[in-house]
Design a protein around this motif. Structure first.
Motif, PDB file in Angstrom:
ATOM      1  N   ILE A   1      -1.258   7.272   7.954  1.00  0.00           N
ATOM      2  CA  ILE A   1      -0.789   5.891   7.784  1.00  0.00           C
ATOM      3  C   ILE A   1       0.666   5.918   7.364  1.00  0.00           C
ATOM      4  N   ASN A   2       1.495   5.239   8.133  1.00  0.00           N
ATOM      5  CA  ASN A   2       2.881   5.051   7.729  1.00  0.00           C
ATOM      6  C   ASN A   2       3.473   3.888   8.521  1.00  0.00           C
ATOM      7  N   ASP A   3       4.769   3.880   8.681  1.00  0.00           N
ATOM      8  CA  ASP A   3       5.511   2.741   9.232  1.00  0.00           C
ATOM      9  C   ASP A   3       5.609   2.874  10.756  1.00  0.00           C
TER      10      ASP A   3
ATOM     11  N   ASP B   1      -7.975  -3.370   4.454  1.00  0.00           N
ATOM     12  CA  ASP B   1      -7.257  -3.902   3.287  1.00  0.00           C
ATOM     13  C   ASP B   1      -5.936  -3.153   3.131  1.00  0.00           C
ATOM     14  N   PHE B   2      -4.904  -3.660   3.782  1.00  0.00           N
ATOM     15  CA  PHE B   2      -3.645  -2.938   3.954  1.00  0.00           C
ATOM     16  C   PHE B   2      -2.508  -3.579   3.181  1.00  0.00           C
ATOM     17  N   GLY B   3      -1.572  -2.738   2.733  1.00  0.00           N
ATOM     18  CA  GLY B   3      -0.282  -3.204   2.248  1.00  0.00           C
ATOM     19  C   GLY B   3       0.569  -3.692   3.411  1.00  0.00           C
ATOM     20  N   PRO B   4       1.774  -4.208   3.087  1.00  0.00           N
ATOM     21  CA  PRO B   4       2.571  -4.934   4.094  1.00  0.00           C
ATOM     22  C   PRO B   4       2.970  -4.113   5.321  1.00  0.00           C
ATOM     23  N   TRP B   5       3.178  -2.813   5.175  1.00  0.00           N
ATOM     24  CA  TRP B   5       3.690  -2.021   6.303  1.00  0.00           C
ATOM     25  C   TRP B   5       2.725  -0.956   6.773  1.00  0.00           C
ATOM     26  N   GLU B   6       1.532  -0.906   6.226  1.00  0.00           N
ATOM     27  CA  GLU B   6       0.596   0.167   6.597  1.00  0.00           C
ATOM     28  C   GLU B   6       0.093   0.002   8.032  1.00  0.00           C
TER      29      GLU B   6
ATOM     30  N   VAL C   1      -9.866   3.970   4.633  1.00  0.00           N
ATOM     31  CA  VAL C   1      -9.270   2.649   4.390  1.00  0.00           C
ATOM     32  C   VAL C   1     -10.349   1.719   3.848  1.00  0.00           C
ATOM     33  N   ALA C   2     -10.004   0.955   2.827  1.00  0.00           N
ATOM     34  CA  ALA C   2     -10.927  -0.042   2.279  1.00  0.00           C
ATOM     35  C   ALA C   2     -11.098  -1.192   3.262  1.00  0.00           C
ATOM     36  N   ILE C   3     -12.334  -1.675   3.366  1.00  0.00           N
ATOM     37  CA  ILE C   3     -12.613  -2.924   4.092  1.00  0.00           C
ATOM     38  C   ILE C   3     -12.963  -3.986   3.046  1.00  0.00           C
ATOM     39  N   THR C   4     -12.186  -5.068   3.040  1.00  0.00           N
ATOM     40  CA  THR C   4     -12.377  -6.147   2.069  1.00  0.00           C
ATOM     41  C   THR C   4     -12.402  -7.467   2.844  1.00  0.00           C
TER      42      THR C   4
ATOM     43  N   GLU D   1       7.980   2.548  13.015  1.00  0.00           N
ATOM     44  CA  GLU D   1       9.431   2.427  13.195  1.00  0.00           C
ATOM     45  C   GLU D   1       9.881   3.661  13.984  1.00  0.00           C
TER      46      GLU D   1
END
Lengths: 140, 140, 140
Positions: free
Chosen positions: C52-54, C113-118, C105-108, C56
């Motif tokens: 998991i990363n950006d 359930d990801f941060g802004p750029w994941e 990865v969490a499922i919510t 770009e």
């Protein structure tokens, strides 16, 4: 199956720093009521890590110098193409890959099932701003 | 939800060594009775790894020389501040971060759901003493 | 407890390449019906990664050059003993250890359930042939 999801926020004053978050995770596991299960703890930002190692300041200094050698900070867009975007943190994306995004910890008898020296750290590689860590507990 | 927790102990005679633990993990998964779920396998010590790769002795030699280059053994407290504590294993804490603490493997139809060459290894970076690996199975 | 297991196949035309697989994983999570749980995504081949990363392109170029520096491609069996087997991909086994085999990865509320750029990537280090990624969802 029970589950609990919590978000921790960190705003570390240095570019690179490590903070022991074990007590915060333990408190969430207790609160979840899960006795047997798994706990996922992950950085939600891509220039930060969650990892497990020793709470020893000399080792943390060693990690910082070692990571700086493996992936040196350099804001130049000639060195790192990512920095052509206006960012200066390409090195932080690399340091985070070495240290990892996440850990998964067993919960046994209601506790984090740890070896003698295991402690959970938030690892910051581009600090001085607020970032979040997700803690998710599932089990019974 | 079913769960099973087991601890494996290893005492490898070399400072750095890799041992294939796949049969031991498979046996625990069978014994758990879990048909669909997840299996966490993690080192409980912070100078050891659990990782998945190929069971090929040439590759393991390559890994050892590569890790030694990335994080050389050096007992000097001038090179590694962690070694000021009286330890000589700072390098092992770094090697472990490259190779990882843990793996999470899917259990499908009662088996570890593996690609053609995936094998689970215990990775030791400061051996000659007993260390533990945790295996936790959850599912149904 | 619900579970769903799916396999994605990739055949990337370059030796080293990264592909964003987030939409494919999201679709599987939706289809699973799991609202609270965990999603494991792992490479089933030992010269490939899931990380998991950006998303770009400059950063991906940086990763490629950085990994090439940490573990250079060299088909010589003198440089890498693994290549005595007739393979030429020892470097790919090392690059994969730096970038990792898997993410959890969490499922919510039914979503990753990801941060802004994941974003989730398949990382290929010995491409030009078909390889699989496992996606396993468990939860309720």
């Amino acid at each position: 199956m029970k589950s609990l999801t919590e978000y921790l926020t960190f705003n570390l004053p240095a570019r690179m720093a490590f903070e022991n978050i074990t007590p915060k995770v333990e408190e969430i596991v207790k609160r979840s009521g899960v006795k047997e299960g798994l706990c996922l703890i992950n950085a939600m930002h891509i220039t930060a890590s969650v990892f497990i190692n020793d709470d020893e300041p000399g080792l943390h200094d060693d990690y910082k110098r070692w990571l700086e050698k493996l992936a040196p900070f350099d804001e130049s867009p000639q060195t790192y193409r990512h920095n052509r975007t206006g960012e200066d943190n390409a090195d932080a994306h690399m340091k985070r890959q070495v240290m990892g995004r996440e850990v998964v910890v067993a919960i046994t008898n209601g506790n984090l099932d740890f070896g003698p020296w295991e402690q959970i750290f938030y690892g910051e590689f581009d600090g001085r701003r607020a970032k979040r860590v997700l803690v998710k507990v599932i089990g019974e």
